[in-house]
Design an enzyme around this catalytic site. Structure first.
Site, PDB file in Angstrom:
ATOM      1  N   CYS A   1     -11.986  16.036  -2.203  1.00 60.67           N
ATOM      2  CA  CYS A   1     -11.890  14.578  -2.365  1.00 60.67           C
ATOM      3  C   CYS A   1     -13.139  13.878  -1.839  1.00 60.67           C
ATOM      4  O   CYS A   1     -13.684  12.988  -2.501  1.00 60.67           O
ATOM      5  CB  CYS A   1     -10.660  14.054  -1.639  1.00 60.67           C
TER       6      CYS A   1
ATOM      7  N   ARG B   1      -8.438  20.670  -0.329  1.00 59.04           N
ATOM      8  CA  ARG B   1      -8.161  19.480  -1.133  1.00 59.04           C
ATOM      9  C   ARG B   1      -8.912  18.267  -0.597  1.00 59.04           C
ATOM     10  O   ARG B   1      -9.514  17.502  -1.362  1.00 59.04           O
ATOM     11  CB  ARG B   1      -6.664  19.211  -1.136  1.00 59.04           C
TER      12      ARG B   1
ATOM     13  N   CYS C   1      -9.974   6.605  -0.097  1.00 58.53           N
ATOM     14  CA  CYS C   1      -8.814   7.307  -0.652  1.00 58.53           C
ATOM     15  C   CYS C   1      -7.887   6.338  -1.392  1.00 58.53           C
ATOM     16  O   CYS C   1      -7.301   6.672  -2.425  1.00 58.53           O
ATOM     17  CB  CYS C   1      -8.027   7.982   0.465  1.00 58.53           C
TER      18      CYS C   1
ATOM     19  N   HIS D   1      -5.421   6.477  -4.723  1.00 54.49           N
ATOM     20  CA  HIS D   1      -4.050   6.820  -4.359  1.00 54.49           C
ATOM     21  C   HIS D   1      -3.260   5.658  -3.761  1.00 54.49           C
ATOM     22  O   HIS D   1      -2.259   5.884  -3.084  1.00 54.49           O
ATOM     23  CB  HIS D   1      -4.066   7.993  -3.377  1.00 54.49           C
TER      24      HIS D   1
END
Length: 272
Positions: free
Chosen positions: A233, A229, A181, A185
């Site tokens: 991802c 969501r 992730c 991000h």
């Protein structure tokens, strides 16, 4: 969803395709598309799902023909105000940390008599559909926390353990692409194609995540939840699909929502 509303939503998405996620913060920046983003936040097509969720919450449904009014989301049976702003959290009756969606599944099974497999199978709807019951219910319940500050606690050991698991998963690089992730991000001013990526290791970024889901996704013409969501991802990371309500998804949600404490809820969000 009526065809005319879909058409207006589609037009808005085309006009704002380069906008990424709609946020009030971006509307106040130098971004020339900020005004349009703010308009979609304030008058989101996702509002159409709120009334549906409210009706489903109070309707006597399932084999037992009861409503969800006795479901306890952490504030007492039937108490919705502020409940979503404090989730995920530990529930003694399941001895688990649950997010809003997994808690809904528990109540639909225990109170209304639905089969868990059937509820989970229908939880995430197809694009361009009328949406699922879970999506509408999650949105309605979360709107009852609008204006209230996110306040996810780590007072129970299992809440703390889940938070640490979410932190680990956020930074862990895994799968065939050695991806995590944090690659998307973990820094400011990153994007994929035309979509801005939220800087989730910043306080403001975590608050953006914690306060805007469930959200209306313009590209799908339907309301989406955090469970969707996160599954999307991991799919993009080329990992196996997440089981709905999985510990993996709940851990990541708890990690992000706790880091987003202090910001006011404002759903439905609008996502490209």
């Amino acid at each position: 969803m009526p065809r005319t509303v879909r058409g207006l939503a589609a037009f808005a998405v085309v006009c704002l395709a380069a906008a990424g996620s709609a946020t009030l913060a971006s509307a106040q920046s130098n971004d020339p598309l900020g005004v349009g983003r703010q308009m979609l936040v304030e008058d989101s097509p996702g509002e159409l799902w709120v009334d549906k969720g409210k009706a489903l919450f109070y309707e006597k449904r399932g084999p037992k023909k009861v409503s969800l009014e006795q479901c306890d989301f952490g504030m007492g049976p039937g108490t919705l105000d502020g409940a979503a702003a404090r989730m995920p959290r530990y529930f003694a009756d399941t001895d688990k940390v649950q997010d809003l969606e997994s808690r809904l599944v528990t109540c639909m099974v225990r109170l209304q008599g639905f089969k868990e497999a059937d509820v989970v199978k229908r939880a995430i709807s197809a694009p361009r559909s009328a949406g699922s019951d879970i999506e509408a219910l999650a949105l309605y319940i979360t709107t009852r926390s609008n204006g209230m500050k996110v306040d996810v606690q780590l007072s129970h050991q299992k809440e703390y353990d889940t938070y640490k698991a979410g932190e680990y998963l956020f930074f862990r690089r895994q799968g065939p692409t050695d991806f995590g992730c944090v690659q998307c991000h973990g820094e400011a001013n990153k994007r994929i194609r035309l979509q801005d990526l939220i800087h989730m290791t910043s306080k403001a970024g975590a608050q953006e995540v914690a306060t805007t889901w469930p959200a209306y996704r313009g590209a799908h013409y339907v309301v989406r939840t955090m469970q969707w969501r996160l599954n999307d991802c991991v799919w993009q990371m080329r990992l196996p699909d997440l089981n709905y309500g999985s510990d993996y998804a709940i851990a990541l949600t708890l990690y992000l929502n706790h880091n987003g404490n202090g910001a006011a809820m404002r759903v439905p969000g609008f996502k490209r």
